[in-house]
Enzyme design. Structure first.
Site: not given
Ligand code: CMC
Length: 432
Positions: A308, A366
């Site tokens: 998240h 989700d």
């Molecule tokens: N699967 C695998 N690796 C992940 C995932 C995941 N779902 N999410 C983050 N990572 C890894 C990412 O590759 C990074 O690794 P490293 O540090 O080695 O480069 C690390 O975790 C940090 O990730 P980030 O991209 O900096 O995290 P973020 O805050 O930018 O992204 C997110 C948050 C929700 C967009 C992301 O976790 C994601 O794409 N999740 C899957 C999609 C999802 O479930 N979205 C719904 C979110 S809840 C919506 C709501 O509240 O309404």
């Protein structure tokens, strides 16, 4: 450390420094008041608004680090355990929990507003049968302004209140009708003896040809989803509603604009993606392959429903939804369903795997709501529409809060212009 009352902005060109006041928040970050900057020839640059407070609000509060979500100061866990969607709606709109008389009266009013103007049936007929329910929901909600002219004086508090009630009650009927239309089934009228979640399930799943009794377990699970999704600070769709409403646009158009924003895959579409991923995995034996893909930095695949942007330790909504999800699967005896087995196994592996633990990647709301919807027999195309039902309450509360402010102004973001400087028109024959 004490909160500063002002900050000083200094310049490296000899220009005198500027003092800017600091507004202390009741909770959360303090805010530097930059309103005078534009008079001095400066704007601030903050694409994505990660450092911008766009408004004053007292409706909901999130602390992502601590994993907190409050509605009007009440922790979401307490509301999910003790309250229900109608009471939470009252709380978000009116600012306080209702007394028992107020709750009964509000519930009655909501039930009385569920019917739509009969002519709206013909609006539906203009859509293709295979239209996505969100396309229909956005269109028909916007069209409500053509039917309920008598409550669109947005500068009148009573008009705003009536519109709010109409929207919350009628959006549920429209969403259920959009599903029925899509399925080629007859519309089912609301039953005002039923509560909000029960009525919605009744309108979705009953048929005129036979009696239908809503499973109370299903209604309770849906009610919980609605409570958890009712408001979430100034997210994209809520900000869209506020910006649209800042011009004095009618409430039905503003909520339709919020729905359009919510429909985007980066906002309301994640639980649909969870279900798609579970179907792609197909069998528990393929989970290691998907886990390895998620960890592989050369692969863009991510485990949908994990992680998240704001809740880095724990999403309080996910904790509630997890419990509801497990209870529902047990009660409906679905724990042996192949898709749910995959979901439960993914949850187990991620909780033990170093990659997910070290990055604080927990299943988010989700992940669980997608599974709950599936268990309730709700198709993925309806997931965002149900999110929109819940969020309509937050949207109308935020819209109302904005219009009730004394110093309300139209929203007008500025820009950092990086286009061409002034140049003269060149006739087409002379262009190279
Ligand atoms: N699967 C695998 N690796 C992940 C995932 C995941 N779902 N999410 C983050 N990572 C890894 C990412 O590759 C990074 O690794 P490293 O540090 O080695 O480069 C690390 O975790 C940090 O990730 P980030 O991209 O900096 O995290 P973020 O805050 O930018 O992204 C997110 C948050 C929700 C967009 C992301 O976790 C994601 O794409 N999740 C899957 C999609 C999802 O479930 N979205 C719904 C979110 S809840 C919506 C709501 O509240 O309404």
């Amino acid at each position: 450390m004490t909160v500063p009352t002002k900050v000083t902005l200094t310049f490296d060109n000899g220009q005198p420094p500027i003092e800017l006041p600091v507004l202390a928040g009741n909770l959360g970050p303090n805010v530097i008041d930059i309103r005078d900057l534009s008079k001095l020839g400066f704007l601030t640059y903050d694409p994505g608004f990660m450092s911008t407070a766009s408004c004053n609000s007292s409706i909901s509060f999130i602390d992502g680090e601590a994993g907190l979500l409050y509605y009007r100061g009440y922790p979401i866990e307490q509301l999910a355990q003790h309250s229900d969607f109608i009471e939470v709606s009252y709380l978000l709109i009116h600012g306080e929990l209702p007394t028992s008389e107020e709750k009964v009266a509000f519930d009655k009013t909501m039930r009385r507003h569920t019917m739509l103007h009969d002519q709206i049936n013909t609006v539906f007929r203009g859509f293709r049968r295979d239209a996505h329910p969100m396309a229909v929901l956005v269109g028909v909600t916007g069209a409500l302004s053509a039917f309920y002219h008598d409550s669109i004086d947005v500068f009148d508090a009573r008009n705003r209140e009536i519109s709010a009630y109409r929207l919350i009650a009628k959006v549920s009927t429209i969403a259920a009708m959009s599903y029925k239309y899509n399925m080629g089934e007859p519309f089912v009228y609301p039953q005002n003896r039923l509560g909000y979640a029960e009525n919605f399930l009744y309108m979705m799943f009953s048929m005129p040809s036979e009696p239908y009794v809503v499973n109370p377990v299903a209604a309770r699970a849906l009610d919980k989803i609605l409570v958890l999704h009712a408001d979430h600070e100034q997210n994209a769709s809520t900000s869209t509603v506020r910006l649209a409403g800042s011009s004095g646009a009618n409430p039905f158009a503003c909520i339709a604009a919020g729905m359009a924003s919510l429909w985007g895959p980066l906002h309301g579409g994640a639980n649909e993606a969870v279900l798609k991923m579970l179907e792609d995995i197909g069998d528990v034996s393929r989970i290691p392959e998907y886990i390895n893909r998620a960890k592989d930095k050369s692969n863009s695949f991510r485990l949908m429903g994990f992680g998240h942007r704001i809740y880095k330790n724990m999403d309080p909504r996910a904790a509630v939804m997890r419990q509801t999800c497990h209870e529902l699967l047990n009660e409906l005896q679905l724990t042996e369903d192949p898709l749910f087995k995959i979901a439960l196994e993914l949850e187990r592996i991620a909780a033990q795997d170093e990659y997910f633990i070290s990055r604080k990647l927990y299943p988010n709301v989700d992940f669980y709501s997608g599974i709950v919807f599936r268990a309730l027999g709700i198709p993925p195309s309806m997931f965002t529409a149900i999110f929109a039902l819940a969020r309509t309450v937050g949207w109308v509360a935020q819209w109302n809060e904005m219009l009730a402010e004394n110093n309300h102004r139209i929203g007008r973001p500025r820009q950092h212009y990086n286009g061409a400087a002034r140049r003269d028109y060149v006739p087409v024959a002379e262009r190279v």
